[in-house]
Scaffold this motif. Structure first.
Motif, mmCIF file in Angstrom:
data_model
loop_
_atom_site.group_PDB
_atom_site.id
_atom_site.type_symbol
_atom_site.label_atom_id
_atom_site.label_comp_id
_atom_site.label_asym_id
_atom_site.label_seq_id
_atom_site.Cartn_x
_atom_site.Cartn_y
_atom_site.Cartn_z
ATOM 1 N N THR A 224 -2.254 2.890 0.382
ATOM 2 C CA THR A 224 -1.904 1.880 1.371
ATOM 3 C C THR A 224 -1.978 0.504 0.718
ATOM 4 O OG1 THR A 224 -4.190 1.521 2.076
ATOM 5 C CG2 THR A 224 -2.952 3.286 3.206
ATOM 6 N N LYS A 225 -1.475 -0.515 1.409
ATOM 7 C CA LYS A 225 -1.566 -1.876 0.870
ATOM 8 C C LYS A 225 -3.032 -2.255 0.685
ATOM 9 C CE LYS A 225 -0.324 -6.655 1.275
ATOM 10 N NZ LYS A 225 0.176 -7.761 2.050
ATOM 11 N N GLU A 226 -3.871 -1.872 1.616
ATOM 12 C CA GLU A 226 -5.305 -2.171 1.494
ATOM 13 C C GLU A 226 -5.890 -1.502 0.250
ATOM 14 O OE1 GLU A 226 -8.958 -0.450 3.828
ATOM 15 O OE2 GLU A 226 -8.132 -2.145 4.976
ATOM 16 N N GLU A 227 -5.552 -0.241 0.034
ATOM 17 C CA GLU A 227 -6.065 0.478 -1.138
ATOM 18 C C GLU A 227 -5.520 -0.108 -2.441
ATOM 19 O OE1 GLU A 227 -6.817 4.932 0.683
ATOM 20 O OE2 GLU A 227 -4.774 4.370 0.099
ATOM 21 N N VAL B 222 -4.067 -11.283 -7.615
ATOM 22 C CA VAL B 222 -2.819 -10.992 -6.910
ATOM 23 C C VAL B 222 -3.076 -9.939 -5.833
ATOM 24 C CG1 VAL B 222 -1.325 -11.566 -8.847
ATOM 25 C CG2 VAL B 222 -2.115 -9.222 -8.581
ATOM 26 N N SER B 223 -2.298 -10.037 -4.772
ATOM 27 C CA SER B 223 -2.306 -9.039 -3.710
ATOM 28 C C SER B 223 -0.852 -8.646 -3.489
ATOM 29 C CB SER B 223 -2.914 -9.641 -2.437
ATOM 30 O OG SER B 223 -2.850 -8.715 -1.384
ATOM 31 N N LEU B 224 -0.518 -7.426 -3.866
ATOM 32 C CA LEU B 224 0.883 -6.997 -3.835
ATOM 33 C C LEU B 224 1.079 -5.799 -2.926
ATOM 34 C CD1 LEU B 224 1.502 -7.125 -7.700
ATOM 35 C CD2 LEU B 224 2.162 -8.856 -6.035
ATOM 36 N N THR B 225 2.287 -5.702 -2.391
ATOM 37 C CA THR B 225 2.683 -4.515 -1.642
ATOM 38 C C THR B 225 3.251 -3.497 -2.628
ATOM 39 O OG1 THR B 225 4.959 -5.267 -1.320
ATOM 40 C CG2 THR B 225 3.334 -5.932 0.363
ATOM 41 N N MET B 226 3.405 -2.274 -2.177
ATOM 42 C CA MET B 226 4.010 -1.246 -3.023
ATOM 43 C C MET B 226 5.416 -1.670 -3.448
ATOM 44 S SD MET B 226 3.497 1.685 -4.463
ATOM 45 C CE MET B 226 2.180 2.459 -3.529
ATOM 46 N N GLU B 227 6.164 -2.238 -2.529
ATOM 47 C CA GLU B 227 7.529 -2.678 -2.845
ATOM 48 C C GLU B 227 7.524 -3.752 -3.935
ATOM 49 O OE1 GLU B 227 11.475 -4.599 -0.689
ATOM 50 O OE2 GLU B 227 9.760 -4.045 0.539
ATOM 51 N N GLN B 228 6.601 -4.693 -3.861
ATOM 52 C CA GLN B 228 6.521 -5.743 -4.878
ATOM 53 C C GLN B 228 6.150 -5.155 -6.244
ATOM 54 O OE1 GLN B 228 3.686 -8.049 -2.589
ATOM 55 N NE2 GLN B 228 5.115 -9.777 -2.512
ATOM 56 N N ILE B 229 5.228 -4.216 -6.238
ATOM 57 C CA ILE B 229 4.825 -3.567 -7.496
ATOM 58 C C ILE B 229 6.014 -2.857 -8.122
ATOM 59 C CG2 ILE B 229 3.451 -1.675 -8.465
ATOM 60 C CD1 ILE B 229 1.247 -2.467 -6.387
#
Length: 167
Positions: free
Chosen positions: A24-27, A95-102
């Motif tokens: 998840t984004k949190e994980e 950094v705090s990234l979403t799966m899509e950003q990664i």
């Protein structure tokens, strides 16, 4: 039959995506400890490193005088029992990234790498030219390419370790 460098690049990247796809984004953004990276920081580091490696390959190719370097034992780069500090240029920061950003970052850095490699008409130049690596010294450019998937493999293992703490 040996696996080509390109096959290693694809296989390792697929393994990376498979390792993170259920998070998840949190994980993705949870740090196991204050002195450890989150999964998104590890992935951002991989993006920064691949960009830096690609720039080193470009630099080595553009050098007017060919500087041939002896191959180095880069295989140990995948060994997590050997500690290595990342140079400042590839530190991920907070950094705090979403799966899509990664995925977008990693796809972008890989696309640039593959474009650079595809424009090299004489592939033997990769073994004939070198660029200075912070850990290995002057490294043949073909080993810079190999180092990308070895480095990525190292960090896949790191992500597996992080996942044990964050779930």
């Amino acid at each position: 039959m040996s696996i080509s460098v390109n096959d290693h690049l694809v296989k390792t990247r697929n393994q990376l995506f498979s390792t993170i796809n259920s998070l998840t984004k949190e994980e993705l953004n949870k740090k196991p400890a204050s002195d450890m990276w989150s999964v998104s920081q590890v992935c951002h580091h991989l993006f920064l490193a691949e960009r830096a490696f690609t720039q080193s390959i470009i630099y080595g190719l553009k050098q007017g005088i060919s500087r041939k370097a002896d191959p180095k034992p880069i295989q140990f780069a995948a060994d997590r029992s050997i500690k290595a500090d990342a140079p400042d240029i590839v530190l991920p920061g907070e950094v705090s990234l979403t799966m899509e950003q990664i995925i977008d970052e990693l796809d972008m850095s890989r696309e640039v790498l593959l474009e650079v490699l595809s424009r090299i008409e004489d592939k033997s130049l990769l073994a004939e030219r070198s660029a200075k690596h912070p850990l290995f010294g002057h490294l043949p450019l073909d080993q810079w390419v190999e180092l990308i998937y070895l480095h990525e493999h190292r960090h896949i293992e790191q992500i597996e370790e992080i996942k044990l703490y964050i779930r």
